[in-house]
Design a protein around this motif. Structure first.
Motif, mmCIF file in Angstrom:
data_model
loop_
_atom_site.group_PDB
_atom_site.id
_atom_site.type_symbol
_atom_site.label_atom_id
_atom_site.label_comp_id
_atom_site.label_asym_id
_atom_site.label_seq_id
_atom_site.Cartn_x
_atom_site.Cartn_y
_atom_site.Cartn_z
ATOM 1 N N ASN A 132 0.588 -1.075 -0.002
ATOM 2 C CA ASN A 132 -0.226 -0.037 0.036
ATOM 3 C C ASN A 132 1.021 1.135 -0.123
ATOM 4 O O ASN A 132 1.973 1.418 0.615
ATOM 5 C CB ASN A 132 -1.007 -0.001 1.328
ATOM 6 C CG ASN A 132 -1.708 -1.281 1.203
ATOM 7 O OD1 ASN A 132 -2.959 -1.268 0.841
ATOM 8 N ND2 ASN A 132 -1.376 -2.240 1.975
ATOM 9 N N ALA A 133 0.213 2.228 -0.793
ATOM 10 C CA ALA A 133 1.216 3.613 -0.847
ATOM 11 C C ALA A 133 1.192 4.188 0.434
ATOM 12 O O ALA A 133 2.567 4.898 0.750
ATOM 13 C CB ALA A 133 0.401 4.399 -1.991
ATOM 14 N N ALA A 134 0.555 4.287 1.426
ATOM 15 C CA ALA A 134 0.371 4.704 2.671
ATOM 16 C C ALA A 134 0.311 3.818 3.963
ATOM 17 O O ALA A 134 -0.717 3.031 3.705
ATOM 18 C CB ALA A 134 -0.386 5.968 2.710
ATOM 19 N N ASN A 135 1.102 3.994 4.759
ATOM 20 C CA ASN A 135 0.942 3.063 6.000
ATOM 21 C C ASN A 135 1.288 3.727 7.408
ATOM 22 O O ASN A 135 2.051 4.542 7.481
ATOM 23 C CB ASN A 135 2.052 1.965 5.705
ATOM 24 C CG ASN A 135 2.056 1.448 4.088
ATOM 25 O OD1 ASN A 135 1.092 0.158 4.197
ATOM 26 N ND2 ASN A 135 2.505 1.958 3.429
ATOM 27 N N ILE A 136 0.653 3.056 8.340
ATOM 28 C CA ILE A 136 0.795 3.563 9.857
ATOM 29 C C ILE A 136 1.634 2.438 10.625
ATOM 30 O O ILE A 136 1.031 1.181 10.328
ATOM 31 C CB ILE A 136 -0.613 3.787 10.457
ATOM 32 C CG1 ILE A 136 -1.266 5.093 9.825
ATOM 33 C CG2 ILE A 136 -0.230 4.113 11.885
ATOM 34 C CD1 ILE A 136 -2.726 5.347 10.096
ATOM 35 N N CYS A 137 2.709 2.817 11.153
ATOM 36 C CA CYS A 137 3.469 1.462 11.790
ATOM 37 C C CYS A 137 3.666 1.986 13.191
ATOM 38 O O CYS A 137 3.774 2.891 13.582
ATOM 39 C CB CYS A 137 4.800 1.417 11.095
ATOM 40 S SG CYS A 137 4.594 1.128 9.271
ATOM 41 N N SER A 138 3.454 0.835 14.179
ATOM 42 C CA SER A 138 3.580 1.056 15.468
ATOM 43 C C SER A 138 3.938 -0.077 16.188
ATOM 44 O O SER A 138 4.077 -1.486 15.815
ATOM 45 C CB SER A 138 2.349 1.567 16.108
ATOM 46 O OG SER A 138 2.192 1.876 17.263
ATOM 47 N N GLY A 139 4.294 -0.043 17.625
ATOM 48 C CA GLY A 139 4.770 -1.264 18.345
ATOM 49 C C GLY A 139 6.138 -1.566 18.271
ATOM 50 O O GLY A 139 6.523 -2.824 18.661
ATOM 51 N N PHE A 140 7.210 -0.701 17.900
ATOM 52 C CA PHE A 140 8.510 -1.275 18.002
ATOM 53 C C PHE A 140 9.495 -0.414 18.997
ATOM 54 O O PHE A 140 10.072 -1.364 19.772
ATOM 55 C CB PHE A 140 9.113 -0.716 16.467
ATOM 56 C CG PHE A 140 8.413 -0.833 15.270
ATOM 57 C CD1 PHE A 140 8.840 -2.343 14.672
ATOM 58 C CD2 PHE A 140 7.178 -0.376 14.775
ATOM 59 C CE1 PHE A 140 8.108 -2.555 13.701
ATOM 60 C CE2 PHE A 140 6.370 -0.878 13.763
ATOM 61 C CZ PHE A 140 6.773 -1.949 13.071
ATOM 62 N N ASP A 141 9.430 0.563 19.326
ATOM 63 C CA ASP A 141 9.825 1.224 20.490
ATOM 64 C C ASP A 141 8.678 1.868 21.488
ATOM 65 O O ASP A 141 7.694 2.536 20.800
ATOM 66 C CB ASP A 141 10.950 2.140 20.185
ATOM 67 C CG ASP A 141 12.227 1.836 19.717
ATOM 68 O OD1 ASP A 141 12.551 0.459 20.040
ATOM 69 O OD2 ASP A 141 13.049 2.361 19.012
ATOM 70 N N ASP A 142 8.874 1.872 22.514
ATOM 71 C CA ASP A 142 7.855 2.616 23.370
ATOM 72 C C ASP A 142 7.959 4.279 23.037
ATOM 73 O O ASP A 142 9.057 4.801 22.870
ATOM 74 C CB ASP A 142 8.291 2.606 24.787
ATOM 75 C CG ASP A 142 8.135 1.171 25.552
ATOM 76 O OD1 ASP A 142 7.498 0.380 24.661
ATOM 77 O OD2 ASP A 142 8.753 0.905 26.422
ATOM 78 N N LEU A 143 6.690 4.905 22.861
ATOM 79 C CA LEU A 143 6.493 6.280 22.570
ATOM 80 C C LEU A 143 6.920 6.581 20.959
ATOM 81 O O LEU A 143 7.012 7.863 20.614
ATOM 82 C CB LEU A 143 7.447 7.017 23.515
ATOM 83 C CG LEU A 143 7.384 6.868 25.032
ATOM 84 C CD1 LEU A 143 8.242 7.963 25.586
ATOM 85 C CD2 LEU A 143 5.903 7.140 25.282
ATOM 86 N N ILE A 144 7.154 5.693 20.168
ATOM 87 C CA ILE A 144 7.351 5.820 18.623
ATOM 88 C C ILE A 144 6.217 5.413 17.710
ATOM 89 O O ILE A 144 6.069 4.126 17.974
ATOM 90 C CB ILE A 144 8.674 5.473 18.344
ATOM 91 C CG1 ILE A 144 9.868 6.289 18.819
ATOM 92 C CG2 ILE A 144 8.901 5.425 16.879
ATOM 93 C CD1 ILE A 144 11.121 6.183 18.388
ATOM 94 N N SER A 145 5.800 5.977 17.046
ATOM 95 C CA SER A 145 4.911 5.726 15.658
ATOM 96 C C SER A 145 5.306 6.409 14.666
ATOM 97 O O SER A 145 5.852 7.234 14.847
ATOM 98 C CB SER A 145 3.449 5.965 15.957
ATOM 99 O OG SER A 145 2.799 4.772 17.291
ATOM 100 N N TRP A 146 5.073 5.796 13.443
ATOM 101 C CA TRP A 146 5.575 6.574 12.336
ATOM 102 C C TRP A 146 4.555 6.107 11.020
ATOM 103 O O TRP A 146 3.827 5.343 11.051
ATOM 104 C CB TRP A 146 7.243 6.228 12.236
ATOM 105 C CG TRP A 146 7.304 4.753 12.124
ATOM 106 C CD1 TRP A 146 7.473 4.003 13.464
ATOM 107 C CD2 TRP A 146 7.482 3.673 11.306
ATOM 108 N NE1 TRP A 146 7.694 2.693 13.255
ATOM 109 C CE2 TRP A 146 7.970 2.503 11.882
ATOM 110 C CE3 TRP A 146 7.737 3.714 9.887
ATOM 111 C CZ2 TRP A 146 8.214 1.063 11.373
ATOM 112 C CZ3 TRP A 146 7.919 2.505 9.002
ATOM 113 C CH2 TRP A 146 8.075 1.545 9.832
#
Length: 532
Positions: free
Chosen positions: A344-358
């Protein structure tokens, strides 16, 4: 507008001007429809060349005012934050059509990733049968690991969305709690929160749920997801927003007489003590005289101006801005040695480091210049990224590649051949909550577009208004709102047309009306409220 040399001692000086130069009048209908004679054109200074500042400057230029646009950089800055253009951005789409620009992709699907891979795929909702809201948001996305029972756990949250009607009362009520407390209170399951809502909030509000206002959460959820099925559909700019929109827009205004001044930072204001109006502003050793001034800047920029300005420090509304907070953002653009398929062209990613989403954008699919590239080009934007600011570029790239490899396994073998890292300290608005009984939330300190100076106005996505929009659409709308205030104050020109947010669906509207009636009755029956 004009600039002239000013001695350093002028910074705190207040100049006297004839009273009539700042008195408020109202033009009759015939004069409002005529162009303003060049010899008597009123002068307006707009500070900030983002969505709000460009909107204000554009409309006021069209009305014949002498407009000067001041920008701290060398050109309108590239936008920071989520860069999509969602379906409810009605005013923005209308403005870009008016400019004759065609900068957008087609409507795109998107996805949400965790360390385990894809969690949710969001369809293009407009292509699907329209269901009464919020059924489409519950049933149409493909939830890879989330059972239906967890999705249904979000239904009670609808009652809070209905109760939140964007009024001052609603904002004050929900600004007292965190987003996390909101979801707990309304029975959201832990899996639904962790897999879906938490990363979406982190990206949409730039901070973890524990650090976000429940009021801002409800406003965002209502605007993008729950009010209308199609509202989550988005298009993307087929290049940088600066290149595809801001620079052509600026050039069109220059042709209409706009004066664009780059590398200008406001340090002080000049007040006419006789009228209480701001008669000019100071940028270093230059003075810009004005009949009206618009500050269309972000929170951190305005805070810097307030710290240097004795004039702004004299007003509590500006001192309150110093209590507001911002979020650090890091943008990472990477070129790889091979083509890696990003579904997909656009994505939300999370759950890698505490306090970080991208967010993860596939630039091969979005940007015109990379469509024929034989290798992958992508952009990652990391929010609440304070812990990354001290790292070297190579360290940040290593972290990002590790994140990408967890989301899409083929990145494990890919090698970065080029990189561009930009650190944006204190660049995004933080809608922080109140804490218990001793700290108030951000809402209390945010400004309205009018100030206690009759001819000084403010605009931006953090300004209080009742339009109901969000993000760049809200910034643009506030720009039009303050342009209208300038027209009203100076008594010349036509008001800008502002397109209202789409009305609620009939059943949502009925529920909100019923809720308002219930609240009215309850407020009149204190005994009944006690038992509730």
């Amino acid at each position: 507008m004009w600039a002239s040399a000013a001695p350093a001692a002028l910074v705190a000086t207040r100049f006297l001007r004839p009273r009539e130069s700042c008195c408020r009048c109202r033009a009759d209908s015939s004069s409002a429809s005529n162009s303003i004679h060049a010899a008597s054109r009123k002068k307006v200074v707009v500070v900030g060349a983002g969505w709000a500042g460009l909107a204000s400057a554009h409309h006021l230029c069209k009305q014949g005012f002498e407009v000067t646009l001041l920008e701290s950089g060398s050109s309108p800055a590239e936008e920071i934050g989520v860069k999509g253009f969602w379906r409810p951005y009605r005013n923005l789409f209308s403005a870009i059509d008016e400019l004759g620009l065609q900068p957008f992709t087609k409507w795109t699907s998107s996805a949400l990733y965790s360390q385990e891979g894809m969690e949710v795929k969001f369809p293009i909702f407009k292509d699907l049968t329209q269901l009464p809201t919020p059924l489409g948001a519950l049933l149409y996305p493909e939830f890879v690991n989330l059972p239906l029972v967890d999705r249904l756990a979000s239904v009670p949250l609808i009652s809070a969305v209905i109760d939140f009607d964007n009024t001052d009362t609603a904002w004050r009520k929900y600004d007292k709690m965190t987003s996390r407390e909101l979801f707990k209170q309304y029975g959201c399951s832990e899996r639904l929160f962790q897999k879906v809502f938490e990363p979406m909030l982190h990206v949409g509000l730039f901070a973890p749920a524990e650090q976000c206002s429940a009021a801002a959460t409800l406003a965002m959820l209502d605007y993008y997801i729950l009010s209308h099925q199609q509202n989550f559909d988005a298009v993307w700019c087929r290049g940088t927003i600066q290149e595809k929109i801001f620079l052509p827009w600026l050039e069109s205004m220059r042709l209409e007489g706009l004066k664009f001044c780059e590398n200008k930072s406001v340090t002080e204001f000049i007040v006419d003590e006789d009228t209480g109006c701001v008669s000019g502003l100071v940028c270093g050793e230059e003075i810009y005289k004005a009949d009206a001034i618009i500050l269309a800047v972000g929170i951190s920029t305005l805070q810097s101006t307030i710290r240097s300005s004795s004039v702004l420090q004299s007003r509590q509304e500006f001192l309150g801005v110093l209590n507001l907070a911002t979020v650090d953002v890091v943008s990472v653009k990477l070129w790889f040695d091979r083509k890696v398929k990003i579904p997909n062209a656009a994505n939300i990613c999370s759950g890698f480091d505490d306090l970080i989403s991208w967010t993860l954008l596939d630039l091969n699919s979005i940007y015109d210049e990379y469509q024929d590239e034989q290798a992958t080009v992508l952009e990652v934007e990391i929010y609440c990224a304070t812990q990354l600011l001290a790292l070297k570029d190579e360290q940040i790239v290593a972290k990002v590649v590790a994140y990408l490899s967890d989301c899409i396994k083929d990145f494990k073998e890919a090698i970065v051949v080029q990189q561009n890292i930009v650190k944006h300290a204190k660049s995004a608005t933080h809608f922080f909550p109140g804490w218990k009984f001793w700290i108030v939330g951000s809402y209390k300190h945010m400004m309205r577009s009018s100030t206690t100076f009759p001819n000084l106005f403010v605009a931006g996505d953090w300004i209080l208004n009742r339009h109901g929009s969000w993000s760049k659409e809200k910034a643009y709308v506030t720009g039009l709102e303050v342009a209208n205030r300038v027209v009203d104050y100076l008594g010349e020109g036509e008001f800008a047309k502002i397109i209202a947010v789409e009305e609620d669906e009939a059943h949502f509207d009925a529920l909100r009306s019923l809720n308002r009636r219930f609240v009215e009755i309850r407020s009149q029956l204190p005994v009944f409220e006690y038992f509730l």
